[in-house]
Each structure stands twice: as structure tokens, then as C-alpha cells.
Write a protein that holds these residues in place. Sequence first.
Motif, short mmCIF file in Angstrom:
data_model
loop_
_atom_site.label_atom_id
_atom_site.label_comp_id
_atom_site.label_asym_id
_atom_site.label_seq_id
_atom_site.Cartn_x
_atom_site.Cartn_y
_atom_site.Cartn_z
N ASP A 140 48.16 -1.41 32.36
CA ASP A 140 48.64 -1.46 30.98
C ASP A 140 48.03 -0.33 30.14
OD1 ASP A 140 50.25 -3.61 31.48
OD2 ASP A 140 48.83 -5.10 30.76
N ASN A 141 46.78 -0.01 30.41
CA ASN A 141 46.14 1.08 29.67
C ASN A 141 46.83 2.41 29.93
OD1 ASN A 141 44.23 -0.53 28.46
ND2 ASN A 141 42.65 -0.16 30.01
N ILE A 142 47.25 2.64 31.18
CA ILE A 142 47.98 3.88 31.50
C ILE A 142 49.32 3.90 30.78
CG2 ILE A 142 49.03 5.26 33.34
CD1 ILE A 142 45.99 5.21 33.50
N ASP A 143 50.00 2.77 30.77
CA ASP A 143 51.29 2.67 30.09
C ASP A 143 51.14 2.92 28.59
OD1 ASP A 143 54.02 2.09 29.67
OD2 ASP A 143 53.57 -0.02 29.30
N ASN A 144 50.13 2.30 27.97
CA ASN A 144 49.90 2.48 26.54
C ASN A 144 49.46 3.90 26.21
OD1 ASN A 144 50.55 -0.20 25.95
ND2 ASN A 144 48.45 -0.90 26.29
N TRP A 145 48.65 4.47 27.10
CA TRP A 145 48.23 5.87 26.91
C TRP A 145 49.44 6.79 26.89
CZ3 TRP A 145 49.41 9.61 30.51
CH2 TRP A 145 48.88 10.88 30.26
N ALA A 146 50.40 6.56 27.81
CA ALA A 146 51.60 7.40 27.87
C ALA A 146 52.40 7.31 26.57
CB ALA A 146 52.47 7.00 29.07
N LYS A 147 52.45 6.12 25.99
CA LYS A 147 53.15 5.94 24.71
C LYS A 147 52.43 6.71 23.60
CE LYS A 147 55.04 1.45 26.04
NZ LYS A 147 54.90 -0.02 25.94
N ASP A 148 51.11 6.73 23.65
CA ASP A 148 50.34 7.50 22.66
C ASP A 148 50.60 8.99 22.78
OD1 ASP A 148 49.22 5.19 21.68
OD2 ASP A 148 47.37 5.35 22.86
N GLN A 149 51.01 9.43 23.99
CA GLN A 149 51.31 10.84 24.21
C GLN A 149 52.72 11.21 23.75
OE1 GLN A 149 48.82 12.97 25.50
NE2 GLN A 149 47.65 11.07 25.19
N GLY A 150 53.46 10.24 23.26
CA GLY A 150 54.80 10.51 22.78
C GLY A 150 55.89 10.15 23.77
N ALA A 151 55.51 9.66 24.96
CA ALA A 151 56.50 9.24 25.95
C ALA A 151 56.88 7.79 25.69
CB ALA A 151 55.93 9.41 27.37
N SER A 152 57.88 7.32 26.43
CA SER A 152 58.31 5.93 26.27
C SER A 152 57.44 4.99 27.09
CB SER A 152 59.77 5.78 26.70
OG SER A 152 59.93 6.22 28.04
N GLY A 153 56.42 5.51 27.74
CA GLY A 153 55.54 4.71 28.58
C GLY A 153 55.72 5.09 30.04
N GLU A 197 58.05 16.11 33.72
CA GLU A 197 56.96 16.93 34.26
C GLU A 197 55.77 16.94 33.31
OE1 GLU A 197 59.51 20.21 36.91
OE2 GLU A 197 58.91 20.68 34.84
N GLN A 198 56.05 17.03 32.03
CA GLN A 198 54.96 17.09 31.05
C GLN A 198 54.12 15.82 31.03
OE1 GLN A 198 55.94 17.17 26.75
NE2 GLN A 198 54.61 18.96 26.62
N ILE A 199 54.77 14.66 30.98
CA ILE A 199 53.99 13.42 30.89
C ILE A 199 53.30 13.11 32.22
CG2 ILE A 199 55.95 11.90 31.44
CD1 ILE A 199 52.92 11.23 29.10
N LYS A 236 44.87 11.89 33.80
CA LYS A 236 44.36 10.63 33.25
C LYS A 236 44.04 9.63 34.37
CE LYS A 236 43.91 7.00 30.47
NZ LYS A 236 42.63 6.74 29.78
N ILE A 237 44.98 9.44 35.28
CA ILE A 237 44.79 8.45 36.35
C ILE A 237 43.63 8.87 37.27
CG2 ILE A 237 45.86 7.37 38.37
CD1 ILE A 237 48.58 7.73 36.88
N ALA A 238 43.59 10.17 37.61
CA ALA A 238 42.52 10.65 38.49
C ALA A 238 41.15 10.46 37.86
CB ALA A 238 42.75 12.13 38.82
N LYS A 239 41.09 10.67 36.54
CA LYS A 239 39.82 10.46 35.84
C LYS A 239 39.44 8.99 35.84
CE LYS A 239 37.53 11.42 31.42
NZ LYS A 239 37.69 11.98 30.05
N ASP A 240 40.42 8.12 35.55
CA ASP A 240 40.14 6.68 35.52
C ASP A 240 39.73 6.15 36.89
OD1 ASP A 240 40.78 6.81 32.87
OD2 ASP A 240 42.61 5.60 33.00
N LEU A 241 40.28 6.75 37.94
CA LEU A 241 39.96 6.30 39.31
C LEU A 241 38.80 7.08 39.92
CD1 LEU A 241 43.57 5.84 40.78
CD2 LEU A 241 41.99 4.05 40.01
N ASN A 242 38.24 8.01 39.13
CA ASN A 242 37.09 8.81 39.59
C ASN A 242 37.42 9.57 40.88
OD1 ASN A 242 34.46 9.77 39.29
ND2 ASN A 242 33.59 8.18 40.59
N LEU A 243 38.58 10.23 40.88
CA LEU A 243 39.05 10.93 42.08
C LEU A 243 38.63 12.40 42.14
CD1 LEU A 243 42.73 9.60 42.28
CD2 LEU A 243 40.71 8.76 43.52
N ILE A 244 38.13 12.94 41.03
CA ILE A 244 37.86 14.38 40.96
C ILE A 244 36.39 14.66 41.20
CG2 ILE A 244 37.87 16.41 39.45
CD1 ILE A 244 40.35 15.26 38.11
#
Length: 595
Positions: free
Chosen positions: A343-356, A409-411, A418-426
Amino acid sequence: MNKFRTHTCAEIGEKDIDKNISLSGWIHRKRDHGNLLFIDLRDHYGITQCVIENDNKNFPLLEKTRPESVVKITGKVVKRDSGTENLDLKTGKVEVSIEKLEILSDANELPLPVFGEQDYPEDLRLKYRFLDLRRSSMHKNIILRSKVISFIRNEMLKLGFLEYQTPILTSSSPEGARDFLVPSRLNPGKFYALPQAPQQFKQLIMVSGFDKYFQIAPCFRDEDARADRSPGEFYQLDLEMSFVEQEDVFNVVEKLMVSVFKEFSKKKIISEKFPRIPFHDSMKKYGTDKPDLRNPLIIQDITELFSRSDVKFEIFKKLVKSGSVVKCIVTKDTKNRPRSFFDNIDNWAKDQGASGLAYFTLEKENKIVGKGPIGKFFSEEALKEFMKNCKANLGDSVFLACGKISDVEQILSKAREKIAKDLNLIDENKFAFCWIVDYPMFELDENTKKIIFSHNPFSMPQGDIKNLNFNNPLEIKAYQYDIVCNGVELSSGAIRNHIPSLMYKLFSIVGYDQNQVNEKFSGMINALSYGAPPHGGIAPGLDRIVMLLADKKNIREITLFPMNQNAQDLMMKAPSKIEEKQLKELGLKLNLKKN
């Protein structure tokens, strides 16, 4: 050394015990123990602890002297008591017993304490930048910058390049960013421009018969500030080579980058032979031409899946029928993540101007199912096809976006990060370089619907020059390339177009006739008409290189005197008003709108 000091504040050690010495520097910190007063004395080189007893006639003076005052101390080097050593300092096993004190410069009450590494508002730091630069981390960043530039200069000379200086006052260019203009007093009504880059001049150097050029070049662009871009001015390593192909440029730059990053960082370079990624592949897999290859997540196109009758997600299906695409990111083994993660990823996408971002997780009960808000819209057979095409497994999760390809592509490019950071993949202890190649020569401006240059107008198109299909210019690729590290674009470059007739043709596609080209690029087109070698180059940004090496996210952390976000120098109060007399000398009048 001289009357101010016999040693620097980083030089003394156990070898100097019982010597009488003089040090000069800033009072970094004071610690009053009643009968003893300790001060840390700091200069450019380091810190030395000094101590004075309360029976010394200078004790009251030193006691009331403010931090950051500049003093000269004379005294004897003594060994610190056992257990009081500071092994973090070069001088940490000794201290100076103060015998004489001279105040060289008093400091006012500090608006910005130098001791410690607290965060302060950026405007305060920039207004008092001379204090900010005394802080240890900032001081080290600027020293690093100096060393990197010196190292690069020496490496370029080793590689057979010679350094030349190009003009600062030049003509305005119709292409690229907005120019800074300088009015000419001797030529009323005419203006110089500060160079956005030495682009035309470095090509003219090649036309003049020089073989390998470089310059630590200042560049000026009237652009908005970003974390990785200074407003107004920046520096780049500008280089150009004659009689070369694309790979020749790559070989030089790869050698240089590997040398620099090995010299100044302990991080591992993932591959010393940088991958070459075509522009269209980069956009397809990463949604950007600045991919961070430390991030294992990729974007995949699943538009075709929504033509199946057993996929019932009608919102996406209707959009696909009207020309939209559906792309996704698969995250490995995330079925046990809490609902809040998705849900946090979905809400974050909406904050970026996408529809989620729609999502589901692949699981198996009696059959393969999609768990999550939209999983129920996919049959088992549809999910199996998806798993096969996207190399997804049970336990993996999927984030989907649907819309116009550029928006998707942009979102998803941002979602990748965002996801890689949240999952500590980098892995933050690695550098991942790559080349982005095969840029299109032209693109369609979405607002005007006109064809424009996509990159550098002076680039050489790819293919058989005599048989290029100018009727379909959007299909023409160019020998243009970017170098990217950890998602940061370090530079753009190209093999140049050295054939005047071809240049006229390419410019005609974006609406310039031959007379306009002759007028706007007179120096360049005239020079190319008298025999020009095939040549190419690149210009890595020094600010961004140092930013990566210093492990900073903001370019102002590695720049001596940067401007703020509004392109203002708060310390020197620039830009500023000028006197009426100066305007008259230049033949100018101001026509300012009243608020």
C-alpha cells in the motif's frame, strides 16, 4: 617555518616531546576544567590539543576568547597522560603545554558553530559559507575535489592529451539551455554569451590540426537548480580527439574513470569494461537513460497479456484498446511482506502524480492465484503465461502501471528506485558504470509536434551517410553516448559531424535553412569547409564525479561557493543591482514589471 608557526597542527608527535614549538590556527573547541583549560587548535592540516594552567598569565585571556578566533600558541610538546590519548587524531598521543599566547584575530559570536557536524538550514550555511567550509566534512570534500582534478589532469597528460583554454566570452547558441548574456560596451546593442560548454571551440581545435585536447572547463547555463546540478555554473572535463571512432573515446574514458574511482574510493567497480546499452533498450528495461545497474529490478512489457479473454481487469483492458501499454516490475520472494509495504508503494506512486500502482502476489492454494487487490482478475492460465514470460515464481509480487508509454516509463523508473530502496536491494559499496548508446538523432516535441534534435545537433548520424533515409528522420540513430554511474549521468558525448553538406541537411529537418545555419554557426560551418578530420569527444562533469566519490547526494556539498536553489549567492549578495551610470555605458534601460 616563520614567525607564526614552526609546525602545522597535524605534524607533531612523540618524536617532538620536550621541543618548544609554535602553532597558529583557529580555536576549534574549549574545555574548561577549572584549574586547566584545554583547547583544540585547528588549521588546514589537522588538530592539536593544547592545555594551559590557571596560574599562567594568559589563562584569563584564553578563557574569554571565543571559538574560531585565530591564535598563535607557543609551548612545549608533552606526552598525554595514559588513558587520555585520542587515536583518531594524528597528534593524539601528545599535547602542547601553553607558555605564550597571541590573539591574531578575534571571532564574533558564531551564527554557525564549526565544531560538530550538525545539520543547519542550507540558506544559513550558504550565507556563512566561509564558516561552513571550516567544518571537517566540508573541508575534506573540497580537498578531495582539488585532488581529483589534479589527478585527472595528470592522467590526461599521460594519455597524450594537451590542455588548451577556450574563450569565456562567445556568441549565443540557439540550441541547448538558456544562455547567460553579457552586454558589449564597445558594440552597443550586441551581446556576448557565457559558454554553455566549449563545444564549438573544441571542435575548431581539432579542425586546427591539434590531435587530443582537454580542459577543466567552466560552463554556464541559466537553468533551475537540482540536487545534481548547480544553477549558473559548473565544471567539466572537456575532451576531444581527432581520427577516432566511438570505441576510441570509450577506451580513453573507461581507463580514466577506473583510475580515478580506484584512486579515491574503496568501493568496488562492478565491471571495468562498461556495458553498452542501446537507448531504446535502456528505456524499455529501466524506464530511463540513466539506469542504476546496482538495482536488479527490471521493467517488463505485459500489454499482450490483456488481450486474453480470461483476464478480467477491465480498466486496463479498455486503456490497452485505446493505445495504452501495461508494464510491470517483479519483486522476488516478497509474499511475506506486510500489506502496508504494498500500500505504501501504491500511495507513493499517487504522490508522484500517477494514478497509483496495481499489485498482486503469486501464490498457490489449490491452484496458482494472484493475492492482492487485482489478483482475482487473472485466471490460473493467464498467471502461468505471465510467470513464463516474466520469469516470475511463486512468492514473487508484481507492480503494474498502465497508460501512455512515456508516463508508464517515468513512474516505473522511479518505482524501480523506490522499491529497491525499500527492499534494501542496492549495494552502496559498489560503482556500476555503463554507456548508453545509439540515441535517436531526432525526436518529436510533444507540445509542438515538430521534429527537434534529441541530443547534440553536431553529432554524426549512423549508417551509410550517402543513403540515409531522410524521409523517416525519427529512425535515424546517431553516434551519441552518455556515461552513467549509479544512476547519475556523468556526461554526454558524440562523434561529430564534420561534413558541411550533411550538417545543412540535418538542420533542414528541424527547420533551419542554409542561410540560418551559416548565420548561427558561422565559425563552425566555415571551418568545416576547409578540411576537417573525423573527430569526437565527451565532457564528464567534475562536480558529479566528486559527488559520487564523496558519497554525497547534493552537489552543493562538494562545491566551494555554490548558489542556492534560486541562483542567488547569499554570501556575496549576487545577483545585485547595478548603478544607472553602468547601464548608460552599456546603452541599456531596465523595463521591470512592478509587483
